[in-house]
Design an enzyme around this catalytic site. Structure first.
Site: not given
Length: 333
Positions: A65, A166, A196-197, A219
């Protein structure tokens, strides 16, 4: 790849505003893939097909992501102080003393009502953002503006420090895998996903549209190697982690076995990951259409979802080796 990680960590890209990081990634894909497209939700999809005459293997989606956690302004008061909400699962007690960066260049620092010290985890409503203004008119930000956490990229030996490892480190691993993978019998769908988050939204739509036969997410994952950490058999510097289970997904036994056997055959150090909180893009794609066998290659990362994250460069290199060797060979029958 180390320089690539640092470059990607410096690009603005909170969930829903991935334009800048998407363009930065596109600049590194030239000559590596056969097709590049951006879908309607903002996912960047790079397709690498097997060479002509090669018996076709699986249709494999690789997801990393692009977006990062951040904050969004909800109110600017008469003195120019901003109230905000979080974008993604931000650890709020790590905010005080940290800084954010808006797309227009405005910087901000967090404060806490009544005290500079948080003795307990403060609610976002008790925090405010100081953007250096003395009035609403001089604030240079408004309701709906997003900001991301920013501090200088740092390294001590092989340990890397950044607010958004991340998942910028995962994006770098995926780009480096495409660089080093000379050939594959599989059709590879390298997807740098959006949002994604905030619920793996990009992966949800990309998985539905691309119809992969296998999904591998790339990830970060949490670790259990610092004082009084939640017990977890993942540590920095001991190799990439192969996911067994997380909050939303149980890895497919065949996919997990494929990754583990590749690591053993190639003498690649690896760890097994059971994550009791959080998940990845793989969980969304796994339940797309009639279902997709899923797995995840994780890079161990301390202090995930805080403004200061730490990873080990060797684990990222190990993730590349694992992916290159797995994707370069046959998928087990």
């Amino acid at each position: 790849m180390r320089a690539l990680i640092e470059e990607l960590c410096g690009v603005f890209g909170p969930s829903g505003q991935e334009e800048r990081i998407r363009e930065a990634i596109i600049n590194h894909l030239d000559g590596l893939v056969d097709e590049i497209q951006t879908d309607r939700l903002g996912n960047l999809i790079a397709v690498k097909r097997p060479a002509a005459g090669v018996e076709k293997g699986k249709r494999i989606m690789l997801a990393a992501h692009m977006d990062e956690i951040g904050i969004m302004v909800t109110h600017v008061d008469a003195q120019g102080f901003c109230r905000f909400t979080t974008i993604g699962g931000v650890v709020t007690n790590a905010l005080i003393g940290s800084r954010v960066h808006f797309a227009n260049g405005v910087e901000g620092a967090f404060g806490l009502e009544g005290s500079p010290i948080a003795r307990e985890r403060p609610a976002p409503q008790k925090l405010f953002l100081d953007v250096g203004a003395d009035s609403r008119e001089n604030a240079r930000v408004q309701v709906g503006d997003s900001a991301v956490f920013r501090s200088s990229f740092g390294a001590v030996g092989d340990r890397l420090f950044a607010p958004n490892l991340d998942d910028r480190i995962g994006c770098a691993v995926l780009i480096q895998t495409l660089r080093e993978l000379k050939s594959s019998p599989h059709e590879l769908l390298a997807v740098f996903t959006a949002q994604e988050e905030v619920g793996a939204r990009g992966a949800t739509t990309a998985g539905y549209g691309l119809e992969p036969e296998i999904i591998l997410a790339i990830d970060v994952t949490a670790t259990g190697d610092f004082p009084q950490a939640t017990p977890m058999e993942v540590a920095l510097g001991k190799g990439p982690a192969i996911k067994v289970m997380d909050r939303r997904m149980i890895s497919h036994p065949k996919v997990r076995g494929w990754l583990e056997s590749t690591a053993r055959e190639q003498d690649i150090p690896y760890q097994l990951e059971v994550l009791e909180f959080g998940s990845t893009d793989a969980s969304a794609v796994q339940v797309s259409r009639a279902g997709v066998p899923a797995g995840t290659v994780s890079i161990p990362c301390r202090y995930v979802h805080t403004p200061s994250q730490v990873a080990d460069y060797n684990d990222a290199c190990g993730a590349v080796r694992l992916l290159v060797n797995a994707l370069g060979g046959e998928y087990p029958q």
